[in-house]
Design a protein around this motif. Structure first.
Motif, mmCIF file in Angstrom:
data_model
loop_
_atom_site.group_PDB
_atom_site.id
_atom_site.type_symbol
_atom_site.label_atom_id
_atom_site.label_comp_id
_atom_site.label_asym_id
_atom_site.label_seq_id
_atom_site.Cartn_x
_atom_site.Cartn_y
_atom_site.Cartn_z
ATOM 1 N N VAL A 1 30.932 -26.232 -23.463
ATOM 2 C CA VAL A 1 30.558 -24.944 -22.874
ATOM 3 C C VAL A 1 29.749 -25.278 -21.625
ATOM 4 O O VAL A 1 28.774 -26.029 -21.694
ATOM 5 N N ASN A 2 30.176 -24.749 -20.490
ATOM 6 C CA ASN A 2 29.489 -25.039 -19.238
ATOM 7 C C ASN A 2 29.254 -23.763 -18.447
ATOM 8 O O ASN A 2 30.063 -22.829 -18.509
ATOM 9 N N TRP A 3 28.177 -23.758 -17.707
ATOM 10 C CA TRP A 3 27.899 -22.675 -16.772
ATOM 11 C C TRP A 3 28.013 -23.268 -15.381
ATOM 12 O O TRP A 3 27.528 -24.367 -15.114
ATOM 13 N N SER A 4 28.679 -22.543 -14.498
ATOM 14 C CA SER A 4 28.764 -22.990 -13.114
ATOM 15 C C SER A 4 28.703 -21.771 -12.218
ATOM 16 O O SER A 4 28.791 -20.623 -12.680
ATOM 17 N N GLN A 5 28.564 -22.031 -10.952
ATOM 18 C CA GLN A 5 28.474 -20.948 -9.987
ATOM 19 C C GLN A 5 29.506 -21.198 -8.911
ATOM 20 O O GLN A 5 29.604 -22.295 -8.358
ATOM 21 N N VAL B 1 32.477 -21.395 -18.977
ATOM 22 C CA VAL B 1 33.774 -21.960 -19.368
ATOM 23 C C VAL B 1 33.612 -22.562 -20.758
ATOM 24 O O VAL B 1 32.757 -23.415 -20.973
ATOM 25 N N VAL B 2 34.441 -22.087 -21.696
ATOM 26 C CA VAL B 2 34.402 -22.544 -23.086
ATOM 27 C C VAL B 2 35.722 -23.244 -23.395
ATOM 28 O O VAL B 2 36.789 -22.707 -23.102
ATOM 29 N N ASN B 3 35.657 -24.424 -23.985
ATOM 30 C CA ASN B 3 36.845 -25.155 -24.442
ATOM 31 C C ASN B 3 36.692 -25.442 -25.928
ATOM 32 O O ASN B 3 35.589 -25.701 -26.400
ATOM 33 N N TRP B 4 37.809 -25.397 -26.653
ATOM 34 C CA TRP B 4 37.761 -25.662 -28.089
ATOM 35 C C TRP B 4 39.029 -26.334 -28.563
ATOM 36 O O TRP B 4 40.048 -26.334 -27.882
ATOM 37 N N LEU C 1 23.846 -12.215 -17.055
ATOM 38 C CA LEU C 1 23.126 -13.265 -17.766
ATOM 39 C C LEU C 1 21.846 -13.539 -17.004
ATOM 40 O O LEU C 1 21.838 -13.625 -15.779
ATOM 41 N N ALA C 2 20.760 -13.678 -17.723
ATOM 42 C CA ALA C 2 19.458 -13.868 -17.086
ATOM 43 C C ALA C 2 19.273 -15.322 -16.678
ATOM 44 O O ALA C 2 19.617 -16.238 -17.426
ATOM 45 N N TRP C 3 18.715 -15.523 -15.513
ATOM 46 C CA TRP C 3 18.399 -16.863 -15.031
ATOM 47 C C TRP C 3 17.410 -17.529 -16.001
ATOM 48 O O TRP C 3 16.488 -16.908 -16.496
ATOM 49 N N GLY C 4 17.644 -18.796 -16.273
ATOM 50 C CA GLY C 4 16.720 -19.562 -17.094
ATOM 51 C C GLY C 4 16.787 -19.297 -18.586
ATOM 52 O O GLY C 4 15.961 -19.770 -19.336
ATOM 53 N N ARG C 5 17.794 -18.567 -19.048
ATOM 54 C CA ARG C 5 17.918 -18.260 -20.484
ATOM 55 C C ARG C 5 19.068 -19.024 -21.101
ATOM 56 O O ARG C 5 20.047 -19.344 -20.442
ATOM 57 N N SER C 6 18.941 -19.266 -22.405
ATOM 58 C CA SER C 6 20.010 -19.928 -23.167
ATOM 59 C C SER C 6 20.777 -18.889 -23.967
ATOM 60 O O SER C 6 20.206 -17.896 -24.435
ATOM 61 N N TYR C 7 22.049 -19.139 -24.128
ATOM 62 C CA TYR C 7 22.930 -18.236 -24.866
ATOM 63 C C TYR C 7 23.753 -19.036 -25.863
ATOM 64 O O TYR C 7 24.023 -20.221 -25.667
ATOM 65 N N GLN C 8 24.158 -18.370 -26.940
ATOM 66 C CA GLN C 8 24.983 -18.974 -27.985
ATOM 67 C C GLN C 8 26.409 -18.449 -27.843
ATOM 68 O O GLN C 8 26.620 -17.264 -27.600
ATOM 69 N N ILE C 9 27.358 -19.342 -28.021
ATOM 70 C CA ILE C 9 28.775 -18.996 -27.942
ATOM 71 C C ILE C 9 29.417 -19.378 -29.272
ATOM 72 O O ILE C 9 29.127 -20.446 -29.816
ATOM 73 N N SER D 1 33.309 -20.519 -35.304
ATOM 74 C CA SER D 1 33.035 -21.925 -35.037
ATOM 75 C C SER D 1 31.526 -22.135 -35.156
ATOM 76 O O SER D 1 30.765 -21.172 -35.255
ATOM 77 N N GLU D 2 31.116 -23.363 -35.129
ATOM 78 C CA GLU D 2 29.692 -23.636 -35.000
ATOM 79 C C GLU D 2 29.249 -23.072 -33.649
ATOM 80 O O GLU D 2 30.035 -23.020 -32.710
ATOM 81 N N SER D 3 28.011 -22.665 -33.552
ATOM 82 C CA SER D 3 27.500 -22.150 -32.280
ATOM 83 C C SER D 3 27.325 -23.286 -31.290
ATOM 84 O O SER D 3 26.920 -24.378 -31.652
ATOM 85 N N ALA D 4 27.647 -22.992 -30.050
ATOM 86 C CA ALA D 4 27.377 -23.913 -28.948
ATOM 87 C C ALA D 4 26.450 -23.189 -27.986
ATOM 88 O O ALA D 4 26.497 -21.971 -27.865
ATOM 89 N N SER D 5 25.627 -23.933 -27.313
ATOM 90 C CA SER D 5 24.623 -23.339 -26.438
ATOM 91 C C SER D 5 24.954 -23.618 -24.973
ATOM 92 O O SER D 5 25.446 -24.686 -24.635
ATOM 93 N N VAL D 6 24.666 -22.640 -24.142
ATOM 94 C CA VAL D 6 24.777 -22.818 -22.697
ATOM 95 C C VAL D 6 23.524 -22.218 -22.075
ATOM 96 O O VAL D 6 23.037 -21.185 -22.517
ATOM 97 N N THR D 7 22.979 -22.909 -21.083
ATOM 98 C CA THR D 7 21.773 -22.429 -20.418
ATOM 99 C C THR D 7 22.090 -22.100 -18.974
ATOM 100 O O THR D 7 22.663 -22.930 -18.246
ATOM 101 N N VAL D 8 21.725 -20.896 -18.574
ATOM 102 C CA VAL D 8 21.844 -20.515 -17.167
ATOM 103 C C VAL D 8 20.620 -21.104 -16.475
ATOM 104 O O VAL D 8 19.492 -20.876 -16.912
ATOM 105 N N PRO D 9 20.833 -21.887 -15.416
ATOM 106 C CA PRO D 9 19.670 -22.522 -14.781
ATOM 107 C C PRO D 9 18.737 -21.500 -14.132
ATOM 108 O O PRO D 9 19.098 -20.349 -13.953
ATOM 109 N N ASN D 10 17.561 -21.959 -13.802
ATOM 110 C CA ASN D 10 16.630 -21.102 -13.086
ATOM 111 C C ASN D 10 17.213 -20.726 -11.721
ATOM 112 O O ASN D 10 17.977 -21.505 -11.142
ATOM 113 N N GLN D 11 16.843 -19.558 -11.246
ATOM 114 C CA GLN D 11 17.378 -19.063 -9.988
ATOM 115 C C GLN D 11 17.034 -20.044 -8.858
ATOM 116 O O GLN D 11 15.884 -20.473 -8.739
#
Length: 131
Positions: free
Chosen positions: A38-42, A51-54, A97-105, A120-130
Motif C-alpha cells: 500500500v503506497n501513497w504518492s502525489q 495504490v493497493v496491491n494484493w 485524507l488528512a496530511w500526517g495521518r495514518s489510515y488502514q486498508i 484481509s489483514e489490515s495494511a497501513s498507509v501514512t499520508v506525509p506531512n504537508q
C-alpha cells in the motif's frame, strides 16, 4: 393430547430426506486476500493517490473485490472493484485524507452471489506531512 399426537404423526409423514437444505455459508466461503503493498504518492498536479496491491488464491467464483479505507476508529470509505483477475487498485477520489495521518486498508473478495468473504489483514498507509 389428541392434537399433539396428530401433529407429531403429520410431521413424521411429511418429513422427507429428499430436500436440499440451504448450503451453509462457511462451505463455500472465499479466502481472504493478502495485501502485498500500500503506497501513497502525489501526482505532479498535486493529487494524492493510494495504490493497493494484493495476492489472492481465486477458487473460481470471484466477481470482484471491496476495498475499505478508514482510520483507527472506523471504516469510512468502501469501493467495489469488479473483475476476477484484478489485483491492484488506485484511488485518487474526492474524499479528503488528512496530511500526517495514518489510515488502514483492507481488501475482501466478493463472489458471484455478492457474498463478501473475510477481510484481509489490515495494511497501513501514512499520508506525509504537508510539504
Amino acid at each position: 393430547l389428541t392434537l399433539l399426537v396428530a401433529l407429531s404423526a403429520a410431521s413424521l409423514i411429511s418429513c422427507s430426506k429428499d430436500h436440499n437444505p440451504v448450503t451453509p455459508f462457511h462451505l463455500d466461503r472465499l479466502p481472504a486476500p493478502s495485501i502485498t503493498s500500500v503506497n501513497w504518492s502525489q501526482s505532479p498536479s498535486g493529487v494524492g493517490m493510494i495504490v493497493v496491491n494484493w495476492q489472492y488464491d481465486d477458487p473460481g467464483q470471484t466477481r470482484g473485490y471491496v476495498i475499505a479505507l478508514g482510520d483507527t476508529s472506523q471504516i469510512f470509505y468502501r469501493h467495489a472493484v469488479t473483475g476476477q483477475s484484478v489485483r491492484t487498485y488506485t484511488d485518487s477520489s474526492s474524499y479528503a485524507l488528512a496530511w500526517g495521518r495514518s489510515y488502514q486498508i483492507q481488501v475482501r473478495a466478493v463472489d458471484q452471489n455478492l457474498f463478501e468473504g473475510p477481510n484481509s489483514e489490515s495494511a497501513s498507509v501514512t499520508v506525509p506531512n504537508q510539504p
